[in-house]
Design a protein around this motif. Sequence first.
Motif, PDB file in Angstrom:
ATOM      1  N   PHE A  42       0.829  -1.208   0.000  1.00  0.00           N
ATOM      2  CA  PHE A  42       0.000   0.000   0.000  1.00  0.00           C
ATOM      3  C   PHE A  42       0.864   1.259   0.000  1.00  0.00           C
ATOM      4  CE2 PHE A  42      -2.489   3.343   2.108  1.00  0.00           C
ATOM      5  CZ  PHE A  42      -3.599   3.367   1.275  1.00  0.00           C
ATOM      6  N   GLU A  43       1.953   1.260   0.780  1.00  0.00           N
ATOM      7  CA  GLU A  43       2.844   2.415   0.802  1.00  0.00           C
ATOM      8  C   GLU A  43       3.497   2.635  -0.554  1.00  0.00           C
ATOM      9  OE1 GLU A  43       4.381   2.668   5.436  1.00  0.00           O
ATOM     10  OE2 GLU A  43       5.281   1.196   4.074  1.00  0.00           O
ATOM     11  N   THR A  44       3.789   1.543  -1.270  1.00  0.00           N
ATOM     12  CA  THR A  44       4.351   1.668  -2.613  1.00  0.00           C
ATOM     13  C   THR A  44       3.345   2.327  -3.551  1.00  0.00           C
ATOM     14  OG1 THR A  44       5.624  -0.343  -2.217  1.00  0.00           O
ATOM     15  CG2 THR A  44       5.463   0.404  -4.490  1.00  0.00           C
ATOM     16  N   GLY A  45       2.069   1.932  -3.427  1.00  0.00           N
ATOM     17  CA  GLY A  45       1.022   2.587  -4.206  1.00  0.00           C
ATOM     18  C   GLY A  45       0.872   4.049  -3.842  1.00  0.00           C
ATOM     19  N   LEU A  46       1.070   4.366  -2.554  1.00  0.00           N
ATOM     20  CA  LEU A  46       0.971   5.743  -2.090  1.00  0.00           C
ATOM     21  C   LEU A  46       2.057   6.621  -2.712  1.00  0.00           C
ATOM     22  CD1 LEU A  46      -0.824   7.371  -0.175  1.00  0.00           C
ATOM     23  CD2 LEU A  46       0.809   6.892   1.652  1.00  0.00           C
ATOM     24  N   LEU A  47       3.241   6.047  -2.955  1.00  0.00           N
ATOM     25  CA  LEU A  47       4.313   6.791  -3.633  1.00  0.00           C
ATOM     26  C   LEU A  47       3.864   7.255  -5.013  1.00  0.00           C
ATOM     27  CD1 LEU A  47       7.701   4.922  -3.014  1.00  0.00           C
ATOM     28  CD2 LEU A  47       7.234   7.340  -2.602  1.00  0.00           C
ATOM     29  N   THR A  48       3.254   6.344  -5.769  1.00  0.00           N
ATOM     30  CA  THR A  48       2.757   6.695  -7.100  1.00  0.00           C
ATOM     31  C   THR A  48       1.647   7.728  -7.001  1.00  0.00           C
ATOM     32  OG1 THR A  48       3.289   4.474  -7.900  1.00  0.00           O
ATOM     33  CG2 THR A  48       1.768   5.769  -9.237  1.00  0.00           C
ATOM     34  N   ALA A  49       0.756   7.547  -6.026  1.00  0.00           N
ATOM     35  CA  ALA A  49      -0.347   8.498  -5.851  1.00  0.00           C
ATOM     36  C   ALA A  49       0.176   9.903  -5.562  1.00  0.00           C
ATOM     37  CB  ALA A  49      -1.258   8.028  -4.720  1.00  0.00           C
ATOM     38  N   ALA A  50       1.188  10.006  -4.704  1.00  0.00           N
ATOM     39  CA  ALA A  50       1.740  11.316  -4.348  1.00  0.00           C
ATOM     40  C   ALA A  50       2.328  12.028  -5.554  1.00  0.00           C
ATOM     41  CB  ALA A  50       2.802  11.148  -3.263  1.00  0.00           C
ATOM     42  N   ALA A  51       2.966  11.267  -6.446  1.00  0.00           N
ATOM     43  CA  ALA A  51       3.596  11.869  -7.623  1.00  0.00           C
ATOM     44  C   ALA A  51       2.568  12.469  -8.577  1.00  0.00           C
ATOM     45  CB  ALA A  51       4.449  10.827  -8.344  1.00  0.00           C
ATOM     46  N   TRP A  52       1.346  11.927  -8.582  1.00  0.00           N
ATOM     47  CA  TRP A  52       0.336  12.375  -9.529  1.00  0.00           C
ATOM     48  C   TRP A  52      -0.759  13.234  -8.910  1.00  0.00           C
ATOM     49  CZ3 TRP A  52       1.245  11.856 -14.560  1.00  0.00           C
ATOM     50  CH2 TRP A  52       2.189  10.892 -14.950  1.00  0.00           C
ATOM     51  N   LEU A  53      -0.825  13.294  -7.576  1.00  0.00           N
ATOM     52  CA  LEU A  53      -1.849  14.088  -6.905  1.00  0.00           C
ATOM     53  C   LEU A  53      -1.857  15.559  -7.325  1.00  0.00           C
ATOM     54  CD1 LEU A  53      -4.089  14.221  -4.744  1.00  0.00           C
ATOM     55  CD2 LEU A  53      -2.284  14.622  -3.038  1.00  0.00           C
ATOM     56  N   PRO A  54      -0.698  16.198  -7.570  1.00  0.00           N
ATOM     57  CA  PRO A  54      -0.721  17.611  -7.975  1.00  0.00           C
ATOM     58  C   PRO A  54      -1.562  17.913  -9.206  1.00  0.00           C
ATOM     59  CG  PRO A  54       1.485  17.025  -7.265  1.00  0.00           C
ATOM     60  CD  PRO A  54       0.693  15.744  -7.309  1.00  0.00           C
ATOM     61  N   TRP A  55      -1.749  16.948 -10.090  1.00  0.00           N
ATOM     62  CA  TRP A  55      -2.612  17.193 -11.249  1.00  0.00           C
ATOM     63  C   TRP A  55      -4.031  17.501 -10.801  1.00  0.00           C
ATOM     64  CZ3 TRP A  55      -1.063  18.418 -15.871  1.00  0.00           C
ATOM     65  CH2 TRP A  55       0.204  17.998 -16.301  1.00  0.00           C
ATOM     66  N   MET A  56      -4.505  16.832  -9.754  1.00  0.00           N
ATOM     67  CA  MET A  56      -5.845  17.088  -9.243  1.00  0.00           C
ATOM     68  C   MET A  56      -5.913  18.435  -8.530  1.00  0.00           C
ATOM     69  SD  MET A  56      -6.792  13.320  -7.681  1.00  0.00           S
ATOM     70  CE  MET A  56      -8.451  13.840  -7.251  1.00  0.00           C
ATOM     71  N   LEU A  57      -4.825  18.827  -7.892  1.00  0.00           N
ATOM     72  CA  LEU A  57      -4.833  20.025  -7.052  1.00  0.00           C
ATOM     73  C   LEU A  57      -4.631  21.319  -7.828  1.00  0.00           C
ATOM     74  CD1 LEU A  57      -2.709  18.699  -4.022  1.00  0.00           C
ATOM     75  CD2 LEU A  57      -5.205  18.741  -4.286  1.00  0.00           C
TER      76      LEU A  57
END
Length: 410
Positions: A42-57
């Motif tokens: 799950f933490e590995t998935g969170l790394l990918t999520a963090a890298a792409w979250l700025p597109w939403m923000l």
Amino acid sequence: MPLANREFRLLWTGQTTSMVGSAITTTALPLAAVVTLGATTFETGLLTAAAWLPWMLIGLPAGAWIDRLPKRPVMLACDVVAFVVFGTVPLLAALGALTVPYLIAAALVGGFTKVFFSVAYRAFLPAVASREDLIGANAKLQAGSAAADTSGPGLAGLLAQISGPVSGILVDAATFAVSALCLRAIRVRETAAPAARPSLRAQIGEGLRFVARDRYLRTLMLFGAASNVALTVYASLEIVFLSRTLGTAPGLVGLVLALAAAGGLAGAAAAGRLSTRFGTARTFLLGQGFAAAMMLVGTFSLPGWGLVLFVLGQSGLAAGLAASQVLATAFRQSYCPPELLGRVASSAMVVNYGTIPLAALLGGALGEAIGVREALWAAAGLLIAALPVLAPLRRLRDLPARQSTGSSTG
């Protein structure tokens, strides 16, 4: 020929070098989390999520800001920030202070710089390449991206084997410096933004409406959002799949991913020839259909020689996606008014990339809930299920070169 143009050659050199570094970090960051810090799936998935979250923000306002600003200084600033952020990771590792939360924070800040750089460079490209050279220029950039995806994982694996996964992140930091130097050497006078500007909200709305009302731009945007869910679920689990499910050593993980990415070179190189023969719309559809089929093939990989199946499947996936990406990007750059290009690009990318953080978390959750291989099967099924979204393109031979009022809306 795009590479005969000094300004494009500098942009291509800097961007390709930076993409090699980013491809190294794409492998090195989760390897550092999994191998060095013992991160969970799950933490590995969170790394990918963090890298792409700025597109939403910030994706939508970024497009409007880019349309107001000269593009080259924005890209330079992004390179400098990324250099500092990723340069601190190996420093903390050497001090024994590196943690998974810090890796996630670095991925998040790096994601913010990527938003602005990605939008700016797509809007900047028509300033250094003529309209007739746009497909060729995008093909060269996509080939550079494919070369980066091919060499990056192998270099990350080699560096991980020799001196640990974080050493690859240090190399990435250095490539941002190279990109900045190349950008500084470009001599292009950018068109000034209009003196009288509407409000930021009005500009964002104009870009969104332009994309939403056009059947071709809307189709590509919706398909991109749906397909990125599948691709991100798959990407967030592939290192866990190779490392833990198949028991592959870190050095071999890099080699396998490098070989698998090699198809992107072939896809980017073939995009121009295939589109001349079959048409840009038909070649785009062919690339996406081929990618979906080959993604499914890779999910049946086994340890040892069974890794060949992973390489074949991933190489085919990369080839199909690269060819399609060349044509879609060139289409938007020639089809949209220059003054709207930043907002059109960001509107599409916000919808496309906005699904990625949630998909990365979904990938990590699915991997833990039903098993990693089973989650990969689900991802391949999702990509195949997304193909009908492209139905409006099936009657076309070529994507249109210019928006025609009344002919492309609806």
